[in-house]
Design a protein around this motif. Structure first.
Motif, PDB file in Angstrom:
ATOM      1  N   LEU A  95       0.749  -1.119   0.102  1.00 39.21           N
ATOM      2  CA  LEU A  95       0.164  -0.021   0.013  1.00 39.21           C
ATOM      3  C   LEU A  95       0.864   1.296  -0.077  1.00 39.21           C
ATOM      4  N   LYS A  96       0.207   2.412  -0.550  1.00 35.24           N
ATOM      5  CA  LYS A  96       1.062   3.560  -0.883  1.00 35.24           C
ATOM      6  C   LYS A  96       0.222   4.608  -0.287  1.00 35.24           C
ATOM      7  N   PRO A  97       0.513   5.725   0.082  1.00 39.30           N
ATOM      8  CA  PRO A  97      -0.275   6.911   0.525  1.00 39.30           C
ATOM      9  C   PRO A  97      -1.305   7.210  -0.477  1.00 39.30           C
ATOM     10  N   GLU A  98      -0.929   7.228  -1.735  1.00 43.83           N
ATOM     11  CA  GLU A  98      -1.921   7.761  -2.522  1.00 43.83           C
ATOM     12  C   GLU A  98      -3.029   6.693  -2.879  1.00 43.83           C
ATOM     13  N   ASP A  99      -2.959   5.580  -1.950  1.00 40.31           N
ATOM     14  CA  ASP A  99      -4.217   4.563  -2.106  1.00 40.31           C
ATOM     15  C   ASP A  99      -5.149   4.987  -0.803  1.00 40.31           C
ATOM     16  N   THR A 100      -4.874   6.060  -0.224  1.00 44.00           N
ATOM     17  CA  THR A 100      -5.668   6.585   0.754  1.00 44.00           C
ATOM     18  C   THR A 100      -6.864   7.039   0.222  1.00 44.00           C
ATOM     19  N   ALA A 101      -8.291   6.605   0.688  1.00 43.83           N
ATOM     20  CA  ALA A 101      -9.542   7.079   0.255  1.00 43.83           C
ATOM     21  C   ALA A 101     -10.812   6.092   1.018  1.00 43.83           C
ATOM     22  N   THR A 102     -11.810   6.526   0.505  1.00 46.49           N
ATOM     23  CA  THR A 102     -12.711   5.577   1.131  1.00 46.49           C
ATOM     24  C   THR A 102     -13.101   4.715   0.178  1.00 46.49           C
ATOM     25  N   TYR A 103     -13.414   3.327   0.312  1.00 42.30           N
ATOM     26  CA  TYR A 103     -13.291   2.363  -0.442  1.00 42.30           C
ATOM     27  C   TYR A 103     -14.726   1.784  -0.744  1.00 42.30           C
ATOM     28  N   TYR A 104     -15.323   1.932  -1.719  1.00 39.96           N
ATOM     29  CA  TYR A 104     -16.767   1.267  -1.801  1.00 39.96           C
ATOM     30  C   TYR A 104     -16.921   0.180  -2.506  1.00 39.96           C
ATOM     31  N   CYS A 105     -17.835  -0.697  -2.075  1.00 46.05           N
ATOM     32  CA  CYS A 105     -18.267  -2.062  -2.802  1.00 46.05           C
ATOM     33  C   CYS A 105     -19.451  -1.702  -3.828  1.00 46.05           C
ATOM     34  N   ALA A 106     -19.312  -2.268  -4.987  1.00 44.84           N
ATOM     35  CA  ALA A 106     -20.552  -2.025  -5.922  1.00 44.84           C
ATOM     36  C   ALA A 106     -20.982  -3.339  -6.628  1.00 44.84           C
ATOM     37  N   PHE A 107     -22.088  -3.358  -7.055  1.00 46.32           N
ATOM     38  CA  PHE A 107     -22.703  -4.578  -7.710  1.00 46.32           C
ATOM     39  C   PHE A 107     -23.581  -4.004  -8.836  1.00 46.32           C
ATOM     40  N   GLN A 108     -23.677  -4.800 -10.035  1.00 43.64           N
ATOM     41  CA  GLN A 108     -24.451  -4.533 -11.184  1.00 43.64           C
ATOM     42  C   GLN A 108     -25.120  -6.005 -11.642  1.00 43.64           C
ATOM     43  N   ARG A 109     -26.346  -5.990 -11.947  1.00 42.82           N
ATOM     44  CA  ARG A 109     -26.811  -7.174 -12.649  1.00 42.82           C
ATOM     45  C   ARG A 109     -26.471  -7.087 -14.272  1.00 42.82           C
ATOM     46  N   ALA A 110     -26.663  -8.178 -14.806  1.00 48.49           N
ATOM     47  CA  ALA A 110     -26.493  -8.350 -16.279  1.00 48.49           C
ATOM     48  C   ALA A 110     -25.164  -7.603 -16.887  1.00 48.49           C
ATOM     49  N   CYS A 111     -24.033  -8.076 -16.306  1.00 46.64           N
ATOM     50  CA  CYS A 111     -22.779  -7.487 -16.372  1.00 46.64           C
ATOM     51  C   CYS A 111     -21.647  -8.475 -16.799  1.00 46.64           C
ATOM     52  N   ALA A 112     -20.806  -8.082 -17.603  1.00 50.26           N
ATOM     53  CA  ALA A 112     -19.639  -9.053 -17.655  1.00 50.26           C
ATOM     54  C   ALA A 112     -18.246  -8.216 -17.852  1.00 50.26           C
ATOM     55  N   VAL A 113     -17.294  -8.696 -17.553  1.00 54.44           N
ATOM     56  CA  VAL A 113     -15.898  -7.936 -17.692  1.00 54.44           C
ATOM     57  C   VAL A 113     -15.307  -8.380 -18.983  1.00 54.44           C
TER      58      VAL A 113
END
Length: 129
Positions: free
Chosen positions: A85-103
């Motif tokens: 981890l680096k100082p620039e990784d400092t943030a609020t981290y959010y989890c997210a979800f989406q249906r009917a989706c593919a990478v």
């Protein structure tokens, strides 16, 4: 509806590690994407890592080689292992979800916050130099 609850944030020294978890509930079956985003004060929310229901993943260039995303479908839980981890990784981290989706490994549009419709409340990660 889908509910997402993050945990595992905290404060670490530069070079340290943290693992974030996101417990999901509700209708999360069939094809979907789940991911981690982060937002530092005064900046836009940015995608960090995404995984789809088939296990395909995509990462932001800034975290490649340091972060790993995984899921336990039996527990409906998403993880983000953050190493080096680096100082620039400092943030609020959010989890997210989406249906009917593919990478699609070549389509970075999935890393945009607008691609997701469900969000957790966020967990703070602070990396001290």
């Amino acid at each position: 509806q889908v509910q997402l609850v993050e945990s595992g944030g905290g404060s670490v020294q530069s070079g340290g590690s943290l693992r974030l978890s996101c417990a999901a509930s509700g209708y999360i079956y069939n094809r979907y994407c789940m991911g981690w985003f982060r937002q530092a004060p005064g900046t836009e929310r940015e995608g960090v890592a995404i995984i789809d229901s088939d296990g395909y993943t995509i990462f932001a260039d800034s975290v490649k080689g340091r972060f790993t995303i995984s899921q336990d479908r039996a527990k409906n839980t998403l993880y983000l292992q953050m190493n080096s981890l680096k100082p620039e990784d400092t943030a609020t981290y959010y989890c997210a979800f989406q249906r009917a989706c593919a990478v699609d490994y070549y389509d970075y549009d999935i890393l945009r916050a607008t691609a997701f419709g469900y969000w957790g409340q966020g967990t703070q990660v602070t990396v001290a130099s």
